[in-house]
Design a protein around this motif. Structure first.
Motif, PDB file in Angstrom:
ATOM      1  N   ASN A   1       0.819  -1.244  -0.071  1.00  0.00           N
ATOM      2  CA  ASN A   1       0.037   0.064   0.044  1.00  0.00           C
ATOM      3  C   ASN A   1       0.983   1.240  -0.085  1.00  0.00           C
ATOM      4  O   ASN A   1       0.532   2.333  -0.616  1.00  0.00           O
ATOM      5  N   GLU A   2       2.064   1.240   0.921  1.00  0.00           N
ATOM      6  CA  GLU A   2       2.895   2.455   0.785  1.00  0.00           C
ATOM      7  C   GLU A   2       3.378   2.597  -0.570  1.00  0.00           C
ATOM      8  O   GLU A   2       3.966   3.807  -0.869  1.00  0.00           O
TER       9      GLU A   2
ATOM     10  N   ARG B   1       1.123   4.110  -2.899  1.00  0.00           N
ATOM     11  CA  ARG B   1       0.771   5.744  -2.595  1.00  0.00           C
ATOM     12  C   ARG B   1       1.749   6.570  -3.066  1.00  0.00           C
ATOM     13  O   ARG B   1       1.636   7.645  -3.635  1.00  0.00           O
ATOM     14  N   ARG B   2       2.865   6.182  -2.821  1.00  0.00           N
ATOM     15  CA  ARG B   2       4.314   6.859  -3.375  1.00  0.00           C
ATOM     16  C   ARG B   2       4.039   7.088  -4.660  1.00  0.00           C
ATOM     17  O   ARG B   2       4.438   7.943  -5.454  1.00  0.00           O
TER      18      ARG B   2
ATOM     19  N   ARG C   1       1.618   6.961  -6.917  1.00  0.00           N
ATOM     20  CA  ARG C   1       0.626   8.034  -7.272  1.00  0.00           C
ATOM     21  C   ARG C   1       1.197   9.533  -7.181  1.00  0.00           C
ATOM     22  O   ARG C   1       0.670  10.078  -7.735  1.00  0.00           O
ATOM     23  N   SER C   2       1.762   9.704  -5.941  1.00  0.00           N
ATOM     24  CA  SER C   2       2.020  11.191  -5.554  1.00  0.00           C
ATOM     25  C   SER C   2       3.009  11.623  -6.767  1.00  0.00           C
ATOM     26  O   SER C   2       3.116  12.692  -7.212  1.00  0.00           O
TER      27      SER C   2
END
Length: 480
Positions: free
Chosen positions: A455-456, A459-460, A462-463
Motif C-alpha cells: 500500500n505504501e 501511495r508513493r 501515485r504522488s
C-alpha cells in the motif's frame, strides 16, 4: 514132447501176469514241478509193492528213486533231494515221480518199474522247455534273438512266441533288428503237443529312455503356464551327452527353443518351459549318445509333441455386447469333448466351479458385471481330462479389462497405479491453484507487513505521478 501147448500157456501167463511196457511224453517248463506218471490199476492196494525209478543215460540206467517192498526208501546221496515219489499215493496205485525245480538238464528218458502182483515197466520222455533271450539286457536300437529250447529236441511240435501276451513269432526263434521299449517285458514260448500247451517264460530289460516309451506322447498345456517335457533314462544308464531340439510338425524344419526353456542336469531329468508362449507348440526331441556292444555308439532319442491351448475372443459385429470365446488347440486330433466352466471366488478364497455347457465355443455378455470372473475351457480325451485353457474377465463399474491368463494381473495393477497417480497429481495442482487464488498464507503477521508495504509503495507511485503531470502543464516549469 509136444512143446506147442507149453508155449501157449507161457504166452497167456505173460499177457495176464507178465510185464507191461508203455511210453509217455511229458512236457514241462524249466523251473516248475515235473510229474512223471506211473500207475498200476491191476495191483491191489494192500499188496506189497516195490517201485524203482531210473534215468536212461546212453546205455546206462541210473537210479533216481526206489522203494523196496519192505518199505525202505533209497535216494542218490550225491544229488539234492529234488525227486521223490509220494508214498501216500501208493494206496491209490499211483507211483508217479515228482521232480521239483526242474532244470534244463533234467530232460531225458526215465524208466518206472513196479513189482507187485504184476511187474510193470513204463518209459517216460521228460522234455524240458526253456526260453532264452540273447542278450538278456539290450540297449534300444540294438538287435535281439529269442530262442525256444526243448531238451531232448522234438520236431513234431508246434511252437509260438508271445511278447507281453501278443503273438510275436510262430517259430522257435524270433529276431528283432531294432529293439524298443515296447519289446521289454515277458517273453513266453508256447509248445503245443497232442492238444496240450506248455509255456516257458523269461523277462527282457531294455535300457534307454523309459519315459516316454515311444514317440506317440502328446504333452498338453496352455499359454502362460509352465510345462515339463519328460525324458527319463533307465536307472544306471548314463548317456555321454543329452540334447534337445525342436522342429515343426508340418515342415519338419528346425525351430529355436523357447526363451524360458530349461534343461535340468542329470541323465534322468526332464526339461521344462517356465512360461509357455503362443507359438511354442511343435515337436521336441530328446536324444542321448551311449556305448553299445563291441564299442559301438548308439543314439537313443524320443520325440514328443507339445500341444498348446488358448482361448480366442471375438466380438459380435452387431454391437450388442456379445463376446464369443473359442477353445483352440494346436492339435485337436485326440480331443473327444469340451466343457466350459465358470469359476467364482468368495470370502476366504473359497472357489466355486459351475459347469456351463459342453461346446467348443461359448457366448457371454461381457458388458455386465455378472459375467466378471474366470472362464475355463476343459478338454477331454479317451483317457479323461487332458488340460484346461483359462480366460479371465474383470469388470470395474462400467470399465472392463480382460486378460487371457492370470499372469497378466501385474500389468493391470501397474496400470491402475499409474491412473491413481495421475488423478492425485491433478488434484494436488488444483489445490495449489486454489490456494494461490485465495492468497492464503501460512503466516498472518507476515501477510500484514506485506500488505502495508504494498500500500505504501502504491501511495508513493501515485504522488510522484501527480508531480510529473504538474510540471508538464506549466509554461516555464520550475521543478526541483
Amino acid at each position: 514132447m509136444n512143446k506147442k501147448p507149453f508155449l501157449i500157456v507161457l504166452g497167456l501167463a505173460l499177457v495176464f501176469e507178465g510185464a507191461q511196457c508203455q511210453e509217455h511224453e511229458v512236457f514241462v517248463a524249466q523251473g516248475s514241478v515235473a510229474v512223471l506218471p506211473c500207475g498200476d490199476e491191476t495191483s491191489a492196494p494192500s499188496h506189497p509193492t516195490a517201485v524203482y525209478w531210473s534215468r536212461i543215460v546212453g546205455d546206462v540206467k541210473k537210479t533216481v528213486w526206489r522203494r523196496e517192498k519192505s518199505g525202505l526208501e533209497f535216494r542218490p546221496v550225491r544229488d539234492p533231494p529234488r525227486a521223490n515219489c509220494p508214498v501216500p499215493n501208493f494206496g491209490k496205485a499211483d507211483y508217479s515221480l515228482h521232480i521239483a525245480e526242474t532244470t534244463f538238464e533234467d530232460g531225458g528218458k526215465y524208466l518206472c518199474e513196479v513189482e507187485g502182483k504184476t511187474r510193470m515197466r513204463k518209459f517216460i520222455n521228460l522234455r524240458v522247455i526253456k526260453a532264452s533271450l540273447s542278450p538278456a539286457v539290450v540297449i534300444e536300437g540294438s538287435s535281439l534273438e529269442a530262442v525256444c529250447h526243448i531238451n531232448p529236441e522234438m520236431r513234431s511240435v508246434k511252437m509260438n512266441w508271445k511278447r507281453n501276451g501278443i503273438s510275436a513269432s510262430i517259430t522257435s526263434k524270433a529276431r528283432i533288428s531294432r529293439v524298443s521299449q515296447k519289446d521289454a517285458g515277458t517273453w513266453t514260448c508256447q509248445v503245443e503237443y497232442n492238444g496240450k500247451v506248455v509255456e516257458a517264460a523269461t523277462s527282457l530289460e531294455v535300457k534307454g529312455i523309459v519315459i516316454p516309451q515311444d514317440d506317440s506322447l502328446l504333452v498338453y498345456t496352455d499359454v502362460g503356464s509352465s510345462v515339463s517335457l519328460p525324458c527319463v533314462f533307465t536307472d544306471g544308464l548314463i548317456p555321454n551327452t543329452i540334447m534337445w531340439n525342436r522342429t515343426s510338425k508340418t515342415s519338419n524344419a528346425r525351430l529355436p527353443l523357447s526363451a524360458s526353456f530349461n534343461k535340468s542336469a542329470g541323465p534322468s531329468t526332464s526339461a521344462t518351459i517356465q512360461r509357455v508362449e503362443d507359438g511354442d507348440e511343435g515337436m521336441y526331441t530328446c536324444s542321448g549318445m551311449m556305448g553299445g556292444l563291441n564299442g559301438k555308439r548308439i543314439k537313443v532319442q524320443r520325440t514328443m509333441e507339445l500341444v498348446v491351448s488358448r482361448v480366442l475372443r471375438s466380438s459380435s459385429s452387431s454391437g450388442n455386447g456379445l463376446v464369443k470365446l473359442t477353445c483352440h488347440l494346436s492339435n485337436s486330433d485326440q480331443i473327444t469333448s469340451y466343457e466350459w466352466l465358470r469359476v467364482t471366488y468368495g470370502p476366504n478364497n473359497t472357489q466355486t466351479v459351475t459347469s456351463v455347457q459342453n461346446t467348443t465355443s461359448i457366448r457371454i455378455q461381457e458388458a455386465t458385471e455378472k459375467d466378471a470372473g474366470e472362464w475355463v475351457c476343459r478338454y477331454y480325451g479317451k483317457e479323461g481330462v487332458l488340460g484346461n485353457a483359462t480366460y479371465e474377465l474383470y469388470v470395474m463399474g462400467a470399465v472392463k479389462s480382460e486378460n487371457v491368463r492370470s499372469g497378466n494381473k501385474p500389468a493391470m495393477v501397474m496400470g491402475l497405479g499409474f491412473l491413481f497417480l495421475v488423478i492425485f497429481l491433478i488434484l494436488f495442482q488444483m489445490y495449489r491453484n486454489y490456494r494461490r487464488k485465495r492468497k492464503i498464507l501460512l503466516y498472518p503477521a507476515m501477510e500484514t507487513i506485506v500488505h502495508q508495504a504494498a500500500n505504501e509503495r502504491e501511495r508513493r507511485e501515485r504522488s510522484r505521478g501527480k508531480m510529473v503531470e504538474a510540471c508538464v502543464g506549466e509554461p516555464k516549469p520550475v521543478c526541483v
